[in-house]
Design an enzyme around this catalytic site. Structure first.
Site, PDB file in Angstrom:
ATOM      1  N   HIS A  79      -3.233  -0.834  -5.137  1.00  0.00           N
ATOM      2  CA  HIS A  79      -2.861  -2.016  -4.354  1.00  0.00           C
ATOM      3  C   HIS A  79      -2.703  -3.192  -5.306  1.00  0.00           C
ATOM      4  O   HIS A  79      -3.535  -3.392  -6.190  1.00  0.00           O
ATOM      5  CB  HIS A  79      -3.920  -2.332  -3.302  1.00  0.00           C
ATOM      6  N   ARG A  95       1.146 -12.048   0.980  1.00  0.00           N
ATOM      7  CA  ARG A  95       2.511 -12.119   0.441  1.00  0.00           C
ATOM      8  C   ARG A  95       3.531 -12.082   1.566  1.00  0.00           C
ATOM      9  O   ARG A  95       4.593 -12.694   1.472  1.00  0.00           O
ATOM     10  CB  ARG A  95       2.739 -10.978  -0.553  1.00  0.00           C
ATOM     11  N   GLU A 216      -8.319  10.658   4.726  1.00  0.00           N
ATOM     12  CA  GLU A 216      -8.036  10.502   3.299  1.00  0.00           C
ATOM     13  C   GLU A 216      -8.703  11.595   2.469  1.00  0.00           C
ATOM     14  O   GLU A 216      -8.314  11.833   1.324  1.00  0.00           O
ATOM     15  CB  GLU A 216      -8.493   9.125   2.821  1.00  0.00           C
ATOM     16  N   SER A 232      -1.897   4.500   7.168  1.00  0.00           N
ATOM     17  CA  SER A 232      -3.249   5.050   7.296  1.00  0.00           C
ATOM     18  C   SER A 232      -3.649   5.073   8.766  1.00  0.00           C
ATOM     19  O   SER A 232      -4.344   5.987   9.221  1.00  0.00           O
ATOM     20  CB  SER A 232      -4.239   4.227   6.479  1.00  0.00           C
TER      21      SER A 232
END
Length: 331
Positions: A79, A95, A216, A232
């Site tokens: 990330h 962002r 995961e 996710s």
């Protein structure tokens, strides 16, 4: 409790040996079906990860020790904006809302690097450009390594304390700073592992009936080699439903026909392994020092950029740490 080994015989999983985190006592749980849902393994990167402290790859270890293969373990997502030095995730919503990335000179390098998307390019692209800036000497030096800046000041206090309140609180609580007035120190860090316990479309582990993996912890191939932001949640909903229904059907149809001598053998083996640690004299450092050195190796040589010779060196250094573990006792 924590699981320390799987109970299995002839390609069939029958549960797990577990250790009480409060007392250290061992117990063996027999089950018609067993599900590994331990999350990712980002903590092998030490402090350079957004993963929770507990995500050290315990599920992968259980599978490997039982002879179950892992898949796509090289597929690791970084990330772009991990808070320095804590590594806590600073959402890409910053962002998305108009935040800028700046180098040590105060330049918005993403404008030139990615003219069309700028800071809104995908995670892997932004991470590569950020690390390129650091490698070119345009990072900001700190006691915790070089980093870059995330500038949110122009978004204004009202926006930061409502739309991005979590980020404002993280900066306050973990860095003692105020993003309304201060630049936020960030750098790319490990975030998500696409690889994991190799499973089929129903979440069943390869070569081990009665064992499933999900989330995961599993290599379910939903994400390919680079998970997109937000997926996710899709995996949680989709894999949770698909695998959950499969586990329910399997459990309903299965019988718990396992010889208790099998469970006893794994219990005894786990007990011997723990006693071996307790009996070993201390020396050559601590397990925590080994873990920290492993994280440094992973971050420096198995990070955003990877190169053949550095990977070979990383393997040698990790093998040296593995050998050192055999000479370390508990304190």
């Amino acid at each position: 409790v924590e699981a320390v080994s799987l109970v299995h015989e002839a390609g069939r999983c029958w549960g797990a040996v577990v250790r009480c985190l409060r007392t250290g006592a061992l117990a063996t749980w027999l089950a018609k079906s067993t599900v590994i849902a331990t999350g990712g393994h980002g903590r092998i990167y030490g402090r350079y990860t957004t993963n929770a402290i507990i995500n050290e790859g315990g599920g992968a270890v259980l599978a490997l020790d039982a002879g179950v293969p892992l898949g796509n373990m090289e597929a690791v997502q970084f990330h772009p904006t991990g808070l320095v030095p804590s590594g806590i995730l600073v959402t890409e919503g910053c962002r998305g809302d108009g935040g800028y990335l700046l180098n040590a000179k105060g330049e918005r390098f993403m404008v030139e690097a990615e003219p069309e998307k700028q800071e809104l390019a995908s995670r892997d692209v932004v991470s590569r450009h950020m690390m390129d800036q650091i490698k070119r000497g345009l990072g900001v030096e700190s006691a915790f390594g070089d980093h870059l800046w995330l500038d949110l000041r122009h978004l204004g206090e009202a926006h930061l304390r409502t739309k991005l309140r979590e980020v404002w609180e993280i900066c306050r609580d973990f860095n003692g700073s105020d993003p309304v007035k201060d630049l936020v120190p960030v750098r790319p860090i490990q975030h998500y592992s696409m690889g994991g316990v190799r499973v089929n479309k129903d979440g069943e582990a390869y070569g081990m009936r009665g064992l499933f993996a999900v989330g995961e912890a599993a290599c379910w191939d939903m994400h390919g080699f680079n998970r997109l932001g937000g997926n996710s949640l899709a995996e949680t909903v989709v894999a949770g439903r698909v695998v959950g229904e499969r586990v329910a059907r399997f459990t309903d149809e299965a019988s718990l026909s396992v010889d208790t001598r099998v469970a006893h053998a794994f219990h005894v083996e786990a007990s011997k392994r723990i006693q071996g640690w307790l009996d070993r004299p201390g020396g050559d450092g601590t397990v925590y020092q080994v873990r920290d050195r492993m994280g440094e190796v992973m971050n420096r040589k198995v990070g955003v950029f990877r190169e053949g010779r550095e990977l070979e060196t990383a393997v040698a250094e990790l093998e040296a740490e593995l050998a050192r573990i055999g000479r370390i006792g508990l304190r």
